[in-house]
Design an enzyme around this catalytic site. Sequence first.
Site, mmCIF file in Angstrom:
data_model
loop_
_atom_site.group_PDB
_atom_site.id
_atom_site.type_symbol
_atom_site.label_atom_id
_atom_site.label_comp_id
_atom_site.label_asym_id
_atom_site.label_seq_id
_atom_site.Cartn_x
_atom_site.Cartn_y
_atom_site.Cartn_z
ATOM 1 C CE1 TYR A 15 80.063 77.233 112.310
ATOM 2 C CE2 TYR A 15 79.820 75.387 112.671
ATOM 3 C CZ TYR A 15 80.326 76.202 111.871
ATOM 4 O OH TYR A 15 80.573 76.009 110.392
ATOM 5 C CE1 TYR A 143 78.735 75.196 106.995
ATOM 6 C CE2 TYR A 143 78.186 73.001 106.513
ATOM 7 C CZ TYR A 143 79.031 73.811 107.057
ATOM 8 O OH TYR A 143 79.964 73.454 107.882
ATOM 9 C CG ASP A 248 77.672 69.429 99.641
ATOM 10 O OD1 ASP A 248 77.363 68.257 100.114
ATOM 11 O OD2 ASP A 248 78.176 70.465 100.358
ATOM 12 C CE LYS A 277 76.368 66.996 107.978
ATOM 13 N NZ LYS A 277 76.785 68.295 107.449
HETATM 14 C C1 LIG Z 1 77.949 68.756 106.902
HETATM 15 C C2 LIG Z 1 77.917 69.596 105.536
HETATM 16 C C3 LIG Z 1 79.292 69.639 104.833
HETATM 17 C C4 LIG Z 1 80.299 69.555 105.617
HETATM 18 O O1 LIG Z 1 80.660 68.346 106.148
HETATM 19 P P1 LIG Z 1 82.024 68.022 107.386
HETATM 20 O O2 LIG Z 1 81.839 66.567 107.592
HETATM 21 O O3 LIG Z 1 81.136 68.647 108.452
HETATM 22 O O4 LIG Z 1 83.021 68.438 106.993
HETATM 23 C C5 LIG Z 1 79.358 69.845 103.475
HETATM 24 N N1 LIG Z 1 77.936 70.120 102.809
HETATM 25 C C6 LIG Z 1 76.852 70.081 103.248
HETATM 26 C C7 LIG Z 1 75.824 70.061 102.580
HETATM 27 C C8 LIG Z 1 76.783 69.455 104.642
HETATM 28 O O5 LIG Z 1 75.649 69.457 105.385
#
Ligand SMILES: *Cc1c(COP(=O)(O)O)cnc(C)c1O
Length: 428
Positions: A15, A143, A248, A277
């Site tokens: 970004y 997101y 997520d 993550k």
């Molecule tokens: C960081 C993130 C993603 C994407 O993960 P990447 O490893 O960057 O592809 C998806 N959902 C949430 C909630 C995130 O914080």
Amino acid sequence: MTPLEFDARHLWHPYTNVLEPGPMHLITGADGVWLTAEDGTQMIDAMSSWWCAVHGHRHPAIIAAMQAQLDQMPHVMFGGLTHSPAIELGRQLIRLLPNGLDRIFYSDSGSVAIEVALKMAVQYQMAQGHKGRTQFATIRGGYHGDTWKAMSVCDPVNGMHGMFAGALSVQHFLPRPNIAFDQEWSEDGDLNGLNALEQLLEAKADQIAGLILEPVVQGAGGMYFYHPTWLKRAHEMCKAHDVLVIFDEIATGFGRTGRLFALHHADVVPDLLCLGKALTGGHITLAATVTTEPVARRIGESEAGVMMHGPTYMANPLACAAGAASLEQLSVRDWRSEVADIAAQMTQELAPARDFPGVADVRVLGAIGVIEMEGWVDPSVAHGLALETGVWLRPFARNIYCMPPYIISPDELSRVTSAMVSLVRGMS
Ligand SMILES: *Cc1c(COP(=O)(O)O)cnc(C)c1O
């Protein structure tokens, strides 16, 4: 060309404007909460390197597990072959996750884990005979990653919908749950926003494969904390319409919100769960999509039979070994009190920011501390100050926030909160 000149001339950063990348630090080491820059200056990684390094960088037990795995076998394909790191990580995940979530699909990154979840949901619906159910519902402010399908369920205003209009699948956006985490819950469907979900499901359930959400904490979409009961009610409504619920937890998983997973705040078991993550404690990339026996079985028994996905580096042994060692840390250390202590200290030390002009809100949940401003924050100001304050912060949109490693000491955390508060002071 110096290394930094080469970087500025040739390397893309996330970004970031390729022509004006802004201040850049050359990092030569990372240990515990500390990052070391080229000239020896140190700064605290208050971002846990984008929510990942929950046990701190180069955790000895994780490094030892990775070194042993490197000596044995850094990689082997997962098609037709398996290995103990994948199995051991699987055992640990199933032990930590709520009963029912026990079918694991490994992948390389969070965005891919989302793609896999969305694909599983569509394959499940096809197997159910619902061929028209190819779209998704979600809430505004979310997101879910940067790949195409993941982008399509990101917030349509703050996300990338404006720029990529026409290239993204049409999805169904509901209002953001407007009862905050610490507000009193109301069953009034107009007030809590669930009437919109009810109406959508009644009108369009035959087009919707699943509802995808970040439970409790919307991260990169605005650092918003909403009421867990919303998830409980939404889950009940989706069940009634055979719409799958996808959580997520790529950002919220592994203790960040004060509970092991954010779903524990609501006591809801989704049909699909995405992890990433902090899965390896920030040591190497790895993600997972976990589903239930009924969903897996339905896909397995369908005409297609197979799940149509399989990354080249699926279940990479080195990453799985790091993951297993990182999860092990969650059982041997008292992360709950670490996170609770961080929350209490941040609540106290960030509170003074409330009184500065331009501050819209200050909030803390678990090891997440946020100062929300009324206007946009220029991240390069924080970047430029990092070596001076000794704290690495990367604000985005209107938020100056931190999510430190759980091992941060009270003194180190005070440096982080005072860097945040002085950033706000400098802006007012
Ligand atoms: C960081 C993130 C993603 C994407 O993960 P990447 O490893 O960057 O592809 C998806 N959902 C949430 C909630 C995130 O914080």
